[in-house]
Design a protein around this motif. Structure first.
Motif, PDB file in Angstrom:
ATOM      1  N   ASN A 207       7.513  -2.870 -19.996  1.00 53.68           N
ATOM      2  CA  ASN A 207       8.413  -3.701 -20.795  1.00 53.68           C
ATOM      3  C   ASN A 207       9.569  -4.273 -19.987  1.00 53.68           C
ATOM      4  O   ASN A 207      10.440  -4.943 -20.534  1.00 53.68           O
ATOM      5  N   ASP A 208       9.564  -3.984 -18.681  1.00 61.32           N
ATOM      6  CA  ASP A 208      10.654  -4.453 -17.830  1.00 61.32           C
ATOM      7  C   ASP A 208      10.076  -5.097 -16.571  1.00 61.32           C
ATOM      8  O   ASP A 208       9.738  -4.404 -15.603  1.00 61.32           O
ATOM      9  N   PRO A 209       9.961  -6.426 -16.553  1.00 60.72           N
ATOM     10  CA  PRO A 209       9.371  -7.125 -15.406  1.00 60.72           C
ATOM     11  C   PRO A 209      10.093  -6.854 -14.086  1.00 60.72           C
ATOM     12  O   PRO A 209       9.481  -6.979 -13.020  1.00 60.72           O
ATOM     13  N   SER A 210      11.357  -6.473 -14.142  1.00 59.21           N
ATOM     14  CA  SER A 210      12.102  -6.236 -12.906  1.00 59.21           C
ATOM     15  C   SER A 210      11.589  -5.011 -12.154  1.00 59.21           C
ATOM     16  O   SER A 210      11.912  -4.815 -10.980  1.00 59.21           O
ATOM     17  N   THR A 211      10.785  -4.171 -12.831  1.00 59.33           N
ATOM     18  CA  THR A 211      10.252  -2.968 -12.188  1.00 59.33           C
ATOM     19  C   THR A 211       8.898  -3.217 -11.522  1.00 59.33           C
ATOM     20  O   THR A 211       8.379  -2.333 -10.839  1.00 59.33           O
ATOM     21  N   PHE A 212       8.325  -4.413 -11.727  1.00 59.54           N
ATOM     22  CA  PHE A 212       7.032  -4.700 -11.118  1.00 59.54           C
ATOM     23  C   PHE A 212       7.216  -4.865  -9.611  1.00 59.54           C
ATOM     24  O   PHE A 212       8.103  -5.600  -9.161  1.00 59.54           O
ATOM     25  N   PRO A 213       6.405  -4.203  -8.798  1.00 63.79           N
ATOM     26  CA  PRO A 213       6.603  -4.259  -7.345  1.00 63.79           C
ATOM     27  C   PRO A 213       6.333  -5.637  -6.750  1.00 63.79           C
ATOM     28  O   PRO A 213       5.309  -6.256  -7.037  1.00 63.79           O
ATOM     29  N   LYS A 214       7.256  -6.078  -5.911  1.00 61.28           N
ATOM     30  CA  LYS A 214       7.080  -7.313  -5.151  1.00 61.28           C
ATOM     31  C   LYS A 214       6.675  -7.006  -3.712  1.00 61.28           C
ATOM     32  O   LYS A 214       6.123  -7.861  -3.022  1.00 61.28           O
ATOM     33  N   ALA A 215       6.970  -5.776  -3.306  1.00 66.94           N
ATOM     34  CA  ALA A 215       6.539  -5.283  -2.001  1.00 66.94           C
ATOM     35  C   ALA A 215       6.196  -3.807  -2.179  1.00 66.94           C
ATOM     36  O   ALA A 215       7.084  -2.983  -2.404  1.00 66.94           O
ATOM     37  N   ILE A 216       4.914  -3.487  -2.107  1.00 75.00           N
ATOM     38  CA  ILE A 216       4.446  -2.119  -2.321  1.00 75.00           C
ATOM     39  C   ILE A 216       4.485  -1.372  -0.999  1.00 75.00           C
ATOM     40  O   ILE A 216       3.912  -1.819  -0.006  1.00 75.00           O
ATOM     41  N   HIS A 217       5.177  -0.236  -0.974  1.00 75.38           N
ATOM     42  CA  HIS A 217       5.322   0.561   0.241  1.00 75.38           C
ATOM     43  C   HIS A 217       4.525   1.857   0.087  1.00 75.38           C
ATOM     44  O   HIS A 217       4.892   2.731  -0.680  1.00 75.38           O
ATOM     45  N   TYR A 218       3.442   1.945   0.855  1.00 71.73           N
ATOM     46  CA  TYR A 218       2.596   3.143   0.832  1.00 71.73           C
ATOM     47  C   TYR A 218       3.200   4.168   1.788  1.00 71.73           C
ATOM     48  O   TYR A 218       2.636   4.487   2.842  1.00 71.73           O
ATOM     49  N   THR A 219       4.360   4.671   1.413  1.00 69.22           N
ATOM     50  CA  THR A 219       5.191   5.426   2.349  1.00 69.22           C
ATOM     51  C   THR A 219       4.576   6.738   2.822  1.00 69.22           C
ATOM     52  O   THR A 219       4.789   7.162   3.955  1.00 69.22           O
ATOM     53  N   SER A 220       3.796   7.409   1.985  1.00 71.13           N
ATOM     54  CA  SER A 220       3.173   8.668   2.399  1.00 71.13           C
ATOM     55  C   SER A 220       1.843   8.441   3.099  1.00 71.13           C
ATOM     56  O   SER A 220       1.368   9.293   3.849  1.00 71.13           O
ATOM     57  N   GLY A 221       1.234   7.293   2.855  1.00 68.54           N
ATOM     58  CA  GLY A 221      -0.062   6.960   3.434  1.00 68.54           C
ATOM     59  C   GLY A 221      -0.799   6.001   2.533  1.00 68.54           C
ATOM     60  O   GLY A 221      -0.723   6.106   1.306  1.00 68.54           O
ATOM     61  N   GLY A 222      -1.498   5.043   3.130  1.00 71.09           N
ATOM     62  CA  GLY A 222      -2.211   4.044   2.349  1.00 71.09           C
ATOM     63  C   GLY A 222      -3.713   4.190   2.460  1.00 71.09           C
ATOM     64  O   GLY A 222      -4.222   5.055   3.184  1.00 71.09           O
ATOM     65  N   PRO A 223      -4.456   3.328   1.760  1.00 72.89           N
ATOM     66  CA  PRO A 223      -5.913   3.455   1.688  1.00 72.89           C
ATOM     67  C   PRO A 223      -6.650   3.178   2.993  1.00 72.89           C
ATOM     68  O   PRO A 223      -7.876   3.329   3.044  1.00 72.89           O
ATOM     69  N   TRP A 224      -5.950   2.784   4.039  1.00 74.19           N
ATOM     70  CA  TRP A 224      -6.589   2.677   5.352  1.00 74.19           C
ATOM     71  C   TRP A 224      -6.795   4.062   5.966  1.00 74.19           C
ATOM     72  O   TRP A 224      -7.504   4.199   6.951  1.00 74.19           O
ATOM     73  N   PHE A 225      -6.172   5.093   5.367  1.00 69.47           N
ATOM     74  CA  PHE A 225      -6.441   6.483   5.713  1.00 69.47           C
ATOM     75  C   PHE A 225      -7.341   7.086   4.642  1.00 69.47           C
ATOM     76  O   PHE A 225      -7.104   6.903   3.441  1.00 69.47           O
TER      77      PHE A 225
END
Length: 253
Positions: A207-225
């Motif tokens: 219900n709050d568009p301001s919370t939609f990510p504009k830059a997603i940070h896979y800080t712990s690890g991303g799907p390339w792992f």
């Protein structure tokens, strides 16, 4: 929009103010992440970008980086990231970003927030990771202002940032650099967390568009792992990766 790709530009180079400079941290273990981050930036951008990879090997060859790697450095750009203002010749604004980001919005929206009152601008996270390891088994450290330095807009011409010389970056502690201790608190501007949306920490409110990510940070690890192939927003990263592969195949053919 078009882009200029370099490894890292000479400080002597004169840059057009119409081109926004972005430095992406590069680690050989995360080449796929770097390529996808770069692709997502270019795909959404309505302004011309100059994208440079900060590669430790090249910095060492140029005698700009010489410090030994410590046990808490999870990537090759843990400290070299702070050379960003130096690499611009201390001119204008530039952004540093970790390679484990995926952009879903136009970077021009972030550039529009630049404010010359500040030496740097970033997301002011309050983040204490629960995991003890991240990525491919790297140690997860906890410290004040954690992840603030993972995406930073540098006012490179600001007098305080002139302190970030190779000598200082190669000799100062991680605490000094990652906590921005060369600056006063009021010299660190804030941008919305959607521009450094931490997977597993930040939450989307439908219900709050301001919370939609504009830059997603896979800080712990991303799907390339393999370990993180099913993490939140993995589908978006994998889709971007496939799109990039298809584009490269078309160019090759």
């Amino acid at each position: 929009m078009g882009s200029i790709d370099t490894t890292f530009p000479s400080p002597a180079v004169n840059h057009s103010p119409a081109v926004f400079r972005i430095f992406i941290g590069y680690d050989p273990r995360e080449d796929d992440a770097y390529e996808v981050c770069r692709h997502s930036l270019l795909k959404h951008s309505s302004i011309p970008l100059q994208i440079s990879a900060i590669k430790q090997a090249d910095l060492r060859a140029s005698k700009l980086y010489w410090r030994d790697r410590g046990p808490t450095e999870s990537t090759e750009f843990s400290f070299s990231r702070f050379l960003t203002p130096y690499l611009t010749g201390f001119q204008g604004w530039a952004m540093f970003v970790d390679c484990d980001f995926l952009y879903t919005a136009d970077i021009a929206e972030l550039v529009a927030l630049l404010d010359d009152r500040y030496a740097v601008m970033c997301v002011h996270h309050e983040y204490a990771p629960k995991e003890t390891t991240k990525m491919d088994g790297a140690v997860q450290t906890v410290y004040p202002r954690k992840n603030w330095s993972s995406m930073v807009l540098y006012n490179c011409s600001h007098p305080k940032n002139h302190l970030l010389t190779p000598d200082l970056v190669n000799s100062q502690t991680g605490a000094f650099l990652h906590r921005f201790m060369w600056l006063e608190d009021d010299e660190i501007g804030s941008v919305p967390f959607s521009w450094n949306f931490l997977v597993g920490h930040n939450l989307v409110n439908e219900n709050d568009p301001s919370t939609f990510p504009k830059a997603i940070h896979y800080t712990s690890g991303g799907p390339w792992f393999e370990r993180y192939k099913d993490c939140e927003f993995a589908d978006l990263w994998l889709k971007e990766s496939e799109e990039l592969k298809k584009e490269k195949k078309l160019v090759k053919n």
